[in-house]
Design a protein around this motif. Structure first.
Motif, PDB file in Angstrom:
ATOM      1  N   ILE A 167     -91.543   7.328  62.068  1.00 49.52           N
ATOM      2  CA  ILE A 167     -90.915   6.079  61.635  1.00 49.52           C
ATOM      3  C   ILE A 167     -91.312   4.979  62.607  1.00 49.52           C
ATOM      4  N   CYS A 168     -91.693   3.827  62.054  1.00 46.41           N
ATOM      5  CA  CYS A 168     -92.039   2.656  62.850  1.00 46.41           C
ATOM      6  C   CYS A 168     -91.168   1.484  62.405  1.00 46.41           C
ATOM      7  N   GLU A 169     -90.916   0.580  63.325  1.00 47.93           N
ATOM      8  CA  GLU A 169     -90.273  -0.665  62.930  1.00 47.93           C
ATOM      9  C   GLU A 169     -91.315  -1.527  62.235  1.00 47.93           C
ATOM     10  N   ALA A 170     -90.891  -2.234  61.204  1.00 49.42           N
ATOM     11  CA  ALA A 170     -91.807  -3.083  60.442  1.00 49.42           C
ATOM     12  C   ALA A 170     -91.124  -4.410  60.124  1.00 49.42           C
ATOM     13  N   GLU A 171     -91.926  -5.359  59.729  1.00 51.03           N
ATOM     14  CA  GLU A 171     -91.441  -6.666  59.329  1.00 51.03           C
ATOM     15  C   GLU A 171     -92.124  -7.014  58.010  1.00 51.03           C
ATOM     16  N   VAL A 172     -91.341  -7.155  56.952  1.00 55.44           N
ATOM     17  CA  VAL A 172     -91.893  -7.487  55.644  1.00 55.44           C
ATOM     18  C   VAL A 172     -92.054  -9.000  55.577  1.00 55.44           C
ATOM     19  N   LEU A 173     -93.290  -9.443  55.393  1.00 58.82           N
ATOM     20  CA  LEU A 173     -93.569 -10.874  55.318  1.00 58.82           C
ATOM     21  C   LEU A 173     -93.586 -11.364  53.878  1.00 58.82           C
TER      22      LEU A 173
END
Length: 110
Positions: free
Chosen positions: A93-99
């Motif tokens: 699991i990775c942290e992500a940022e949905v743009l």
């Protein structure tokens, strides 16, 4: 504006594609991306470079964006418990940022 998310990545044997997809969908994830992949790990080399007649010699990689870590962990636990005793695989699991992701963020944006 962006929205924080968790990216769940599951790499496993292609023969499990439909079963893993079902777990993801039943957990309530709104979607996933899956690609053929290969590599080397504790269970030797796996390759997608050559055509073959069975799914026993290739892997797939699922990427699932979830709004919360609990959903990602639920999916990961179910896949690992059901399949990773008998099949090769890894989950992280990775942290992500949905743009840009209208359906992930909702009709009013992120």
């Amino acid at each position: 504006m962006s929205k924080r998310a968790n990216k769940l990545v599951i790499v496993t044997e292609k023969v499990l594609l439909k079963k893993v997809a079902k777990i993801i969908e039943e957990a309530g994830a709104t979607g996933y991306t899956v690609v053929d992949t290969g590599g080397k790990g504790s269970r030797n080399v796996r390759s997608t470079g050559k055509p073959n007649t069975s799914d026993t010699d290739s892997n797939v990689k699922f990427e699932v964006l979830t709004e919360n870590r609990e959903m990602a962990e639920k999916i990961a636990d179910q896949v690992a418990i059901k399949f990773f005793t008998d099949y090769a695989g890894i989950i992280y699991i990775c942290e992500a940022e949905v743009l840009y992701g209208r359906t992930f963020c909702g009709p009013d944006g992120c």
